[in-house]
Design an enzyme around this catalytic site. Sequence first.
Site, short mmCIF file in Angstrom:
data_model
loop_
_atom_site.label_atom_id
_atom_site.label_comp_id
_atom_site.label_asym_id
_atom_site.label_seq_id
_atom_site.Cartn_x
_atom_site.Cartn_y
_atom_site.Cartn_z
CG PHE A 11 -1.50 1.24 1.68
CD1 PHE A 11 -2.15 2.10 0.79
CD2 PHE A 11 -1.37 1.63 3.01
CE1 PHE A 11 -2.67 3.31 1.23
CE2 PHE A 11 -1.89 2.84 3.45
CZ PHE A 11 -2.53 3.68 2.56
CG ASP A 56 10.98 -14.02 2.29
OD1 ASP A 56 11.39 -13.18 3.13
OD2 ASP A 56 10.18 -14.93 2.57
CB ALA A 79 7.03 -4.97 7.99
CE1 TYR A 145 4.01 -3.91 12.25
CE2 TYR A 145 2.58 -2.53 13.58
CZ TYR A 145 3.33 -2.72 12.44
OH TYR A 145 3.41 -1.72 11.50
CG ASN A 174 -2.89 4.26 12.87
OD1 ASN A 174 -2.48 4.76 13.91
ND2 ASN A 174 -3.08 2.97 12.74
NE ARG A 212 -5.25 3.41 16.28
CZ ARG A 212 -5.35 3.11 17.58
NH1 ARG A 212 -5.47 4.05 18.48
NH2 ARG A 212 -5.29 1.86 17.99
N1 NAD Z 1 -0.36 1.43 6.98
C1 NAD Z 1 -0.07 2.10 8.08
O1 NAD Z 1 -0.94 2.71 8.70
C2 NAD Z 1 1.36 2.12 8.60
C3 NAD Z 1 1.65 3.03 9.65
C4 NAD Z 1 2.94 3.06 10.15
C5 NAD Z 1 3.91 2.25 9.62
N2 NAD Z 1 3.62 1.39 8.62
C6 NAD Z 1 4.70 0.56 8.07
O2 NAD Z 1 4.84 0.88 6.70
C7 NAD Z 1 5.29 -0.27 5.98
C8 NAD Z 1 4.35 -0.54 4.81
O3 NAD Z 1 3.06 -0.79 5.34
P1 NAD Z 1 1.77 -0.95 4.42
O4 NAD Z 1 0.62 -0.44 5.19
O5 NAD Z 1 2.05 -0.45 3.07
O6 NAD Z 1 1.64 -2.53 4.42
P2 NAD Z 1 1.63 -3.59 3.22
O7 NAD Z 1 1.41 -4.92 3.82
O8 NAD Z 1 0.70 -3.13 2.16
O9 NAD Z 1 3.12 -3.47 2.69
C9 NAD Z 1 4.16 -4.32 3.13
C10 NAD Z 1 4.71 -5.04 1.92
O10 NAD Z 1 5.79 -5.88 2.35
C11 NAD Z 1 5.68 -7.11 1.68
N3 NAD Z 1 6.36 -8.12 2.51
C12 NAD Z 1 5.96 -8.62 3.71
N4 NAD Z 1 6.85 -9.53 4.15
C13 NAD Z 1 7.84 -9.59 3.22
C14 NAD Z 1 9.04 -10.35 3.10
N5 NAD Z 1 9.40 -11.23 4.04
N6 NAD Z 1 9.83 -10.14 2.03
C15 NAD Z 1 9.47 -9.24 1.06
N7 NAD Z 1 8.35 -8.51 1.11
C16 NAD Z 1 7.54 -8.68 2.18
C17 NAD Z 1 4.19 -7.37 1.50
O11 NAD Z 1 3.90 -8.24 0.44
C18 NAD Z 1 3.68 -5.95 1.25
O12 NAD Z 1 3.63 -5.66 -0.13
C19 NAD Z 1 5.37 -1.41 6.99
O13 NAD Z 1 6.71 -1.51 7.43
C20 NAD Z 1 4.47 -0.94 8.12
O14 NAD Z 1 4.87 -1.50 9.34
C21 NAD Z 1 2.35 1.31 8.10
#
Ligand code: NAD
Length: 313
Positions: A11, A56, A79, A145, A174, A212
């Site tokens: 995302f 991965d 992640a 987490y 968020n 939030r």
């Molecule tokens: N969405 C939020 O509100 C938010 C807020 C704060 C921080 N974050 C952080 O931002 C980052 C992105 O979050 P997001 O919301 O886009 O989530 P998301 O799940 O859409 O993106 C994470 C991506 O990592 C990939 N992934 C997971 N494990 C993997 C692995 N072992 N090897 C390779 N790829 C892998 C997934 O396929 C996914 O495309 C994350 O680190 C998350 O912790 C998100």
Amino acid sequence: MKILVTGGAGFIGRWVVKRLLEDNNRVWVMDDLSNGSEENLKEFRNDPNLDVTIGDVKDVGVLSKLFNNNFDICIHLAASIIVQESIDNPRKTFENDVIGTFNILEEAKKHNTKFVFMSTCMVYDKASMGGAISETHPTKAASPYAGAKLAGENMTQSYYYAYGLPTVILRPFNTYGPYQKSTGEGGVISIFIQKELKCDFLNIYGDGTQTRDLMYVEDCADFVVQAAYSDEVNGEILNAGLGEDIAINELAGIICQVKGKIRNVKHIHPQSEILRLLCDYSKTKKLLGWKPKTSLIEGINKTRNWMKKSVGK
Ligand SMILES: NC(=O)c1ccc[n+]([C@@H]2O[C@H](COP(=O)([O-])OP(=O)(O)OC[C@H]3O[C@@H](n4cnc5c(N)ncnc54)[C@H](O)[C@@H]3O)[C@@H](O)[C@H]2O)c1
């Protein structure tokens, strides 16, 4: 510049990739597609400056080959992100979020690649009444987490101090917007809009007074990219958010005007809930000149318009 984005098919990742390509960088994405998709990158599929590796971050062989590209920057977004899943299966979250981060730090060290670690506001203890959360606010590993993200942060700091690796740790609040999943424990705004579009019930976990601070995804991508480009922030921890918090009850009322369609249900993990999250982003504003550009109402409307199109309504 040559920039690797792990989790770039997710995302936030797809918005970071979009911005990096608009800035004329050469961009590599590495993603195992466990929670992302190639569909998210469809808009840039034919861009000659984008290279996608399905892989991965636990696979040191793939990482080692990829890093032979001598990246200037690695933005590490990959992640396991779901709090409940981390409670049910902490090993998976530990391996992806801690060991995966360690593997990438090792490669970054070998090639002196600037390392941007995507942490989260979920590492914080709740805000006190009337107070916002700055980077010095106490942390609390309320879920595996959050524990894994804090471990990743500590490893990142240790490479900055022990090896002089240029690093920065980001704690976005968020984030919501187009391309966020509206299933399971996706983003609260996407889930609520999806339910509203389908005339379904909006379920609020617990009493709904938890708050939030919700940031629109293009503001988040701008934050990530600016922090990646800047040498001023190396060694730092930075917050980003809207600077306003809203109770989940009130949020549901904004998204769905039909009161009978909103209901409070038993919380799935009350022990890991953070009751109040409100971002103080003044350090980031000072160091990067960053501030959010999208109000909550604008962001909800943009997300709703995109979701209407994507579900063919
Ligand atoms: N969405 C939020 O509100 C938010 C807020 C704060 C921080 N974050 C952080 O931002 C980052 C992105 O979050 P997001 O919301 O886009 O989530 P998301 O799940 O859409 O993106 C994470 C991506 O990592 C990939 N992934 C997971 N494990 C993997 C692995 N072992 N090897 C390779 N790829 C892998 C997934 O396929 C996914 O495309 C994350 O680190 C998350 O912790 C998100």
